[in-house]
Write an enzyme that holds these catalytic residues in place. Structure first.
Site, mmCIF file in Angstrom:
data_model
loop_
_atom_site.group_PDB
_atom_site.id
_atom_site.type_symbol
_atom_site.label_atom_id
_atom_site.label_comp_id
_atom_site.label_asym_id
_atom_site.label_seq_id
_atom_site.Cartn_x
_atom_site.Cartn_y
_atom_site.Cartn_z
ATOM 1 N N TYR A 73 1.482 -1.142 0.471
ATOM 2 C CA TYR A 73 -0.005 0.189 -0.236
ATOM 3 C C TYR A 73 0.659 1.478 -0.208
ATOM 4 C CZ TYR A 73 -3.957 -3.160 1.295
ATOM 5 O OH TYR A 73 -5.023 -4.411 1.213
ATOM 6 N N SER A 74 2.051 1.138 -0.637
ATOM 7 C CA SER A 74 2.988 2.370 -0.226
ATOM 8 C C SER A 74 2.633 3.618 -1.307
ATOM 9 C CB SER A 74 4.310 1.560 -0.678
ATOM 10 O OG SER A 74 5.573 2.403 -0.661
#
Length: 303
Positions: A73-74
């Site tokens: 989810y960067s």
């Protein structure tokens, strides 16, 4: 130069201050939100600032592949992939964890932007020195843009704050610590920097920030808060989501549940508890990352 072509696609003129004068039962005299999220729909918030000097260094390095690290989810991965695509650079993302059967929206975005994704078991992911030494032809950027070049870029955020010395407090979410280190280094001596850690029990964060700042007296201006993670990185509950919706409905300020939602919740809670005076001059940094909300089911938020 390619980096200037990319800069021409970023909307620096959209980085404006939004005033928040009330929320629920709270009345605030002077809270400003720096809308870094409006810079670009993907390379938004603090992401460009942390990456800009790495890209300059990359073009001077003679290397052809731009590699970095991150989780599923960067925001850093998403922004890096998009920026590299716009400049025609081959990008590689080394992703923490086994390859999933179904990609997160962030991974889908990165892949669609041309980034090669290499998933690594968590133990292997931790040994970044071995990974870097195994690909000597790659230009490497630490996870989250952590490092001196990332700090230098984050300090440039102050250039978009009119009358920067008028603020008593600066409040922002903290992940790798790179942005808060840059803000701290460029702050005035009277200013207090409140960093809201979005990770659970990340108590090594202060030492990591201190290493970047390399100025012990400056660290006295920093306060890190570890009680607003809502269960950990990218964790959430109904209270947080309802709060984000309330902020949107009252102020038309969009927040994400991974970073800015937690930090803005912390700010409102500190004012409500009297730990911050409602008359203080407060600057909140909207560090972008709204793409993270794409992982929520449709209709979860009203924006």
């Amino acid at each position: 130069m390619l980096i200037n072509q990319l800069k021409n696609k970023l909307r620096f003129e959209n980085i404006l201050l939004q005033t928040i004068s009330s929320f629920g039962k709270l009345c605030m005299e002077d809270i400003s939100v720096l809308r870094l999220d409006q810079l670009h729909h993907q390379i938004s918030g603090n992401k460009w600032f942390k990456l800009q000097y790495y890209f300059e260094d990359f073009f001077n390095s003679g290397k052809r592949h731009f590699a970095t690290f991150g989780g599923a989810y960067s925001n850093h991965i998403a922004a890096t992939a998009t920026a590299c695509q716009l400049m025609g650079i081959r990008s590689i993302g080394f992703i923490r964890g086994e390859r999933p059967k179904i990609f997160s929206p962030t991974m889908e975005l990165a892949q669609q932007s041309g980034m090669e994704l290499i998933f690594l078991p968590r133990q292997q992911y931790k040994d970044k020195h071995a990974l870097i030494s195994g690909f000597p032809d790659y230009y490497w950027v630490p996870e989250g843009g952590y490092g001196k070049l990332g700090v230098k870029g984050a300090a440039d955020i102050w250039n978009f704050v009119p009358d920067m010395d008028r603020y008593d407090y600066v409040v922002l979410p903290v992940g790798s610590g790179t942005t808060v280190a840059g803000i701290l280094k460029a702050s005035e001596p009277h200013q207090k920097i409140l960093g809201i850690s979005v990770m659970k029990n990340n108590f090594s964060l202060e030492a990591e920030i201190e290493q970047l700042v390399d100025d012990p007296p400056k660290m006295q201006q920093l306060r890190l808060l570890h009680d607003y993670h809502f269960g950990g990185y990218a964790k959430k509950n109904n209270e947080l989501l309802a709060f984000m919706d309330e902020v949107w409905n009252s102020s038309q300020l969009p927040l994400d549940f991974v970073y800015t939602g937690k930090a803005f919740y912390a700010l409102m809670d500190l004012i409500d508890k009297g730990e911050l005076s409602s008359s203080s001059k407060i600057l909140f940094l909207h560090t972008g990352g709204l793409q993270g909300n794409m992982s929520l089911p449709d209709g979860t938020l009203s924006y």
